[in-house]
Write a protein that holds these residues in place. Sequence first.
Motif, short mmCIF file in Angstrom:
data_model
loop_
_atom_site.label_atom_id
_atom_site.label_comp_id
_atom_site.label_asym_id
_atom_site.label_seq_id
_atom_site.Cartn_x
_atom_site.Cartn_y
_atom_site.Cartn_z
N PHE A 164 -7.30 -8.40 -8.64
CA PHE A 164 -7.13 -7.13 -7.94
C PHE A 164 -8.41 -6.31 -7.95
CE2 PHE A 164 -3.02 -8.39 -9.69
CZ PHE A 164 -2.27 -8.45 -8.53
N GLN A 165 -8.58 -5.51 -6.90
CA GLN A 165 -9.74 -4.63 -6.77
C GLN A 165 -9.31 -3.37 -6.03
OE1 GLN A 165 -12.50 -6.84 -4.35
NE2 GLN A 165 -11.28 -6.64 -2.50
N TRP A 166 -10.20 -2.36 -6.05
CA TRP A 166 -9.94 -1.13 -5.29
C TRP A 166 -10.33 -1.35 -3.83
CZ3 TRP A 166 -6.99 1.95 -7.79
CH2 TRP A 166 -7.13 2.16 -9.16
N ASN A 167 -9.54 -0.79 -2.91
CA ASN A 167 -9.92 -0.84 -1.49
C ASN A 167 -10.53 0.50 -1.08
OD1 ASN A 167 -7.79 0.95 -0.92
ND2 ASN A 167 -6.43 -0.65 -0.17
N ASP A 168 -10.86 0.64 0.18
CA ASP A 168 -11.50 1.87 0.67
C ASP A 168 -10.61 3.11 0.57
OD1 ASP A 168 -13.80 0.44 1.22
OD2 ASP A 168 -13.30 0.13 3.33
N ASP A 169 -9.29 2.91 0.47
CA ASP A 169 -8.35 4.02 0.32
C ASP A 169 -8.08 4.34 -1.15
OD1 ASP A 169 -8.04 4.32 3.09
OD2 ASP A 169 -6.48 2.77 3.15
N GLU A 170 -8.87 3.72 -2.04
CA GLU A 170 -8.72 3.90 -3.48
C GLU A 170 -7.35 3.45 -3.99
OE1 GLU A 170 -10.07 7.74 -4.78
OE2 GLU A 170 -11.96 7.54 -3.72
N LYS A 171 -6.84 2.41 -3.36
CA LYS A 171 -5.61 1.77 -3.82
C LYS A 171 -5.95 0.33 -4.16
CE LYS A 171 -2.31 4.66 -1.45
NZ LYS A 171 -0.98 4.69 -0.88
N ALA A 172 -5.10 -0.27 -4.98
CA ALA A 172 -5.34 -1.65 -5.38
C ALA A 172 -5.01 -2.60 -4.23
CB ALA A 172 -4.49 -2.00 -6.59
N GLU A 173 -5.73 -3.72 -4.22
CA GLU A 173 -5.43 -4.80 -3.27
C GLU A 173 -5.78 -6.11 -3.95
OE1 GLU A 173 -7.90 -4.36 0.18
OE2 GLU A 173 -9.72 -4.86 -0.89
N GLN A 211 0.81 -1.22 0.00
CA GLN A 211 0.00 0.00 0.00
C GLN A 211 0.85 1.27 0.00
OE1 GLN A 211 -3.70 -0.17 -0.12
NE2 GLN A 211 -2.73 -1.97 -1.00
N ASP A 212 2.07 1.20 0.51
CA ASP A 212 2.94 2.38 0.51
C ASP A 212 3.48 2.70 -0.88
OD1 ASP A 212 2.64 2.78 3.25
OD2 ASP A 212 4.32 1.46 3.73
N LEU A 213 3.52 1.69 -1.76
CA LEU A 213 4.05 1.89 -3.11
C LEU A 213 2.97 2.10 -4.16
CD1 LEU A 213 6.89 -0.81 -3.13
CD2 LEU A 213 7.11 1.66 -2.75
N CYS A 214 1.76 1.67 -3.88
CA CYS A 214 0.66 1.77 -4.85
C CYS A 214 0.32 3.24 -5.12
CB CYS A 214 -0.57 1.03 -4.33
SG CYS A 214 -1.98 1.10 -5.48
N ILE A 215 0.23 3.59 -6.41
CA ILE A 215 -0.11 4.96 -6.80
C ILE A 215 -1.50 5.03 -7.41
CG2 ILE A 215 2.29 5.72 -7.07
CD1 ILE A 215 1.87 5.34 -10.15
N SER A 216 -2.28 3.99 -7.28
CA SER A 216 -3.67 3.95 -7.76
C SER A 216 -3.79 4.16 -9.26
CB SER A 216 -4.52 4.99 -7.03
OG SER A 216 -4.45 4.81 -5.63
N PRO A 254 4.08 -0.08 -12.39
CA PRO A 254 5.10 0.96 -12.54
C PRO A 254 5.89 1.25 -11.26
CG PRO A 254 2.93 1.95 -12.52
CD PRO A 254 2.73 0.46 -12.56
N THR A 255 5.37 0.89 -10.11
CA THR A 255 6.09 1.16 -8.86
C THR A 255 6.53 -0.12 -8.15
OG1 THR A 255 4.03 1.22 -7.58
CG2 THR A 255 4.82 3.32 -8.50
N ASP A 256 6.37 -1.27 -8.80
CA ASP A 256 6.70 -2.57 -8.20
C ASP A 256 5.98 -2.80 -6.88
OD1 ASP A 256 8.44 -3.33 -10.30
OD2 ASP A 256 10.08 -2.17 -9.40
N ALA A 257 4.73 -2.32 -6.81
CA ALA A 257 3.95 -2.46 -5.58
C ALA A 257 3.39 -3.87 -5.40
CB ALA A 257 2.80 -1.45 -5.57
N ILE A 258 3.25 -4.62 -6.48
CA ILE A 258 2.72 -5.97 -6.39
C ILE A 258 3.85 -6.93 -6.07
CG2 ILE A 258 1.47 -7.80 -7.57
CD1 ILE A 258 0.30 -5.55 -9.39
N LYS A 259 3.67 -7.68 -5.02
CA LYS A 259 4.71 -8.61 -4.56
C LYS A 259 4.17 -10.03 -4.57
CE LYS A 259 7.11 -4.97 -3.25
NZ LYS A 259 8.24 -4.49 -3.98
N GLU A 260 5.04 -10.95 -4.93
CA GLU A 260 4.69 -12.36 -4.83
C GLU A 260 5.15 -12.86 -3.48
OE1 GLU A 260 4.96 -16.55 -7.30
OE2 GLU A 260 5.97 -14.79 -8.10
N MET A 261 4.27 -13.54 -2.78
CA MET A 261 4.57 -14.04 -1.45
C MET A 261 5.24 -15.41 -1.54
SD MET A 261 0.94 -12.99 0.29
CE MET A 261 1.33 -13.63 1.89
N GLU A 262 6.13 -15.64 -0.61
CA GLU A 262 6.76 -16.98 -0.51
C GLU A 262 5.71 -17.95 -0.01
OE1 GLU A 262 9.97 -17.70 -1.33
OE2 GLU A 262 10.19 -15.63 -1.99
#
Length: 64
Positions: free
Chosen positions: A24-33, A7-12, A55-63
């Motif tokens: 993916f969907q929009w959350n209440d803060d208008e950021k992707a989740e 959420q700190d890297l997402c620029i919506s 563009p901001t590498d906000a999506i991460k793959e979890m181990e």
Amino acid sequence: MRVYVDQDLCISCGLCIDTAPAVFQWNDDEKAEAVEEEVPSHVEEDAREALENCPTDAIKEMER
């Protein structure tokens, strides 16, 4: 495949939602989740494309 959006890297920009709306969907803060951490197998290719094109590498793959 399991993913989350930093959420700190997402620029919506919405690219991930346009690319993989089942993942993916929009959350209440208008950021992707991620709709769910575990990506359904039939949309993994879309999720990977969204991850690679974020563009901001906000999506991460979890181990596992």
